[in-house]
Write an enzyme that holds these catalytic residues in place. Structure first.
Site, PDB file in Angstrom:
ATOM      1  N   LYS A  84     -15.577  22.670  15.008  1.00  0.00           N
ATOM      2  CA  LYS A  84     -16.087  23.772  16.247  1.00  0.00           C
ATOM      3  C   LYS A  84     -16.353  22.968  17.467  1.00  0.00           C
ATOM      4  CE  LYS A  84     -18.126  27.572  13.001  1.00  0.00           C
ATOM      5  NZ  LYS A  84     -19.108  28.499  12.815  1.00  0.00           N
TER       6      LYS A  84
ATOM      7  N   ASN B 127     -15.449  28.377  17.680  1.00  0.00           N
ATOM      8  CA  ASN B 127     -15.109  28.425  16.852  1.00  0.00           C
ATOM      9  C   ASN B 127     -13.491  30.080  16.542  1.00  0.00           C
ATOM     10  OD1 ASN B 127     -15.890  31.687  17.580  1.00  0.00           O
ATOM     11  ND2 ASN B 127     -16.093  31.918  15.550  1.00  0.00           N
TER      12      ASN B 127
ATOM     13  N   ASP C  85     -19.500  33.260  17.408  1.00  0.00           N
ATOM     14  CA  ASP C  85     -20.635  33.158  16.234  1.00  0.00           C
ATOM     15  C   ASP C  85     -21.614  33.908  16.436  1.00  0.00           C
ATOM     16  OD1 ASP C  85     -19.508  31.720  14.085  1.00  0.00           O
ATOM     17  OD2 ASP C  85     -19.400  30.241  14.284  1.00  0.00           O
TER      18      ASP C  85
ATOM     19  N   GLY D  71     -30.807  23.107  10.470  1.00  0.00           N
ATOM     20  CA  GLY D  71     -30.022  22.539  10.401  1.00  0.00           C
ATOM     21  C   GLY D  71     -30.194  22.241  12.012  1.00  0.00           C
ATOM     22  N   ALA D  72     -29.085  21.439  12.125  1.00  0.00           N
ATOM     23  CA  ALA D  72     -29.322  20.641  13.116  1.00  0.00           C
ATOM     24  C   ALA D  72     -27.386  20.614  13.263  1.00  0.00           C
ATOM     25  CB  ALA D  72     -29.242  19.494  13.544  1.00  0.00           C
TER      26      ALA D  72
ATOM     27  N   THR E 253     -33.532  13.769  11.340  1.00  0.00           N
ATOM     28  CA  THR E 253     -33.851  14.896  12.880  1.00  0.00           C
ATOM     29  C   THR E 253     -33.052  12.990  14.679  1.00  0.00           C
ATOM     30  OG1 THR E 253     -35.638  12.915  12.805  1.00  0.00           O
ATOM     31  CG2 THR E 253     -36.074  15.073  12.743  1.00  0.00           C
TER      32      THR E 253
ATOM     33  N   TYR F  14     -23.627  33.480   2.292  1.00  0.00           N
ATOM     34  CA  TYR F  14     -22.815  34.535   2.424  1.00  0.00           C
ATOM     35  C   TYR F  14     -22.428  34.360   0.753  1.00  0.00           C
ATOM     36  CZ  TYR F  14     -18.157  32.832   3.446  1.00  0.00           C
ATOM     37  OH  TYR F  14     -17.135  32.628   3.195  1.00  0.00           O
TER      38      TYR F  14
ATOM     39  N   GLY G  40     -25.082  36.273   5.693  1.00  0.00           N
ATOM     40  CA  GLY G  40     -24.313  35.775   6.047  1.00  0.00           C
ATOM     41  C   GLY G  40     -23.105  36.847   6.414  1.00  0.00           C
TER      42      GLY G  40
END
Length: 273
Positions: free
Chosen positions: A64, A85, A101, A124-125, A151, A214, A235
């Site tokens: 992405k 996406n 998205d 999440g990152a 991090t 999902y 999801g």
């Protein structure tokens, strides 16, 4: 023959082919859609070899962000989030990038009557976390907390990325997650089961959890959140709505057959809740 595909790695078991094929069947389009294994290093060559039979692509991780500089034109949403996406291929061969998205996430939240959020915590990152932050901003949040397992890898969210999204971001370590699950909206932008270790940290309260995973559903993280009083959004609605937006962009048919796509997704994912 008109071809479309999902690109990413891994793509085994991806639900996108089921959703898009259901849409083409409902629209009476004799088009094909397949999942194509494509690691990041292969993407430039793959895109350079396309012929006129291709109409577009869906992109999953880890492509992405990789795809953005390879596109001929990108939307404002792609620029703001830093990830695409969706590719629409024009008759002249130009590759146009979009991010559906964000539309899918906000649409799924609004369907669940989540229209505002003052405080947002994102788990999440990666690229999906960027989308989650943008969704939080669209719901009115100006300051968000990102819980990152690493991090250091999350530092790209600060500075220009935060400015583009228009939100102030504070990055916290995985061990601090329990202090931030009381937000109005918690979005888990993690792979399936990755958030389950945090399930014991839920305390009784209001608010909403959106878990972008999902399958399997419900996750342990989502189940415990619901037991603790949270509204839970899975999801699958997000996935269906983002795919429906792709169908509109790539086929020119509007609206997309969302009902047929959702039914196909539920059957394939054994998603009965």
């Amino acid at each position: 023959m008109t071809r479309l595909a999902l690109l990413g790695s891994p793509v085994d078991g991806a639900l996108s082919p089921v959703l898009h094929r259901a849409a083409y069947e409902a629209l009476d389009l004799p088009w094909t859609y397949h999942a194509v294994e494509c690691p990041p290093q292969d993407l430039p060559h793959f895109l350079s070899t396309l012929d006129g039979t291709w109409r577009g692509f869906s992109l999953t991780m880890p492509l992405k962000q990789t795809v953005v500089p390879l596109l001929d034109e990108v939307s404002e949403t792609v620029t703001r989030i830093g990830a695409a996406n969706t590719i629409v291929m024009t008759p002249s061969g130009r590759l146009l990038g979009e991010n559906t998205d964000l539309y899918g996430m906000t649409q799924a939240l609004r369907e669940a009557d989540v229209t505002t959020a003052t405080t947002v915590t994102v788990l999440g990152a990666g690229a999906t976390a960027c989308t989650a932050l943008a969704a939080g901003r669209e719901l009115g949040c100006e300051q968000a907390v990102v819980i990152a397992r690493d991090t250091g890898k999350a530092s790209f969210l600060l500075g220009p990325a935060a400015e583009r999204i228009g939100i102030e971001i504070s990055i916290k370590s995985w061990t601090a997650a329990g202090q931030h699950l009381a937000a109005d909206l918690v979005i888990s932008a993690l792979p399936p089961r990755a958030a389950d270790a945090l399930a014991p940290l839920w305390t009784r309260g209001a608010g909403t959890l959106m878990d972008v995973a999902y399958r399997p559903w419900p996750s342990r993280f989502a189940h415990v959140a619901q037991e603790a009083g949270r509204r839970v959004v899975g999801g699958l609605p997000m996935l269906v709505h983002q795919a429906a937006r792709q169908v509109v962009l790539q086929t020119g048919h509007s609206p997309a057959p969302v009902t047929q796509m959702m039914l196909a997704g539920r059957r394939e994912a054994h998603w009965f809740k």
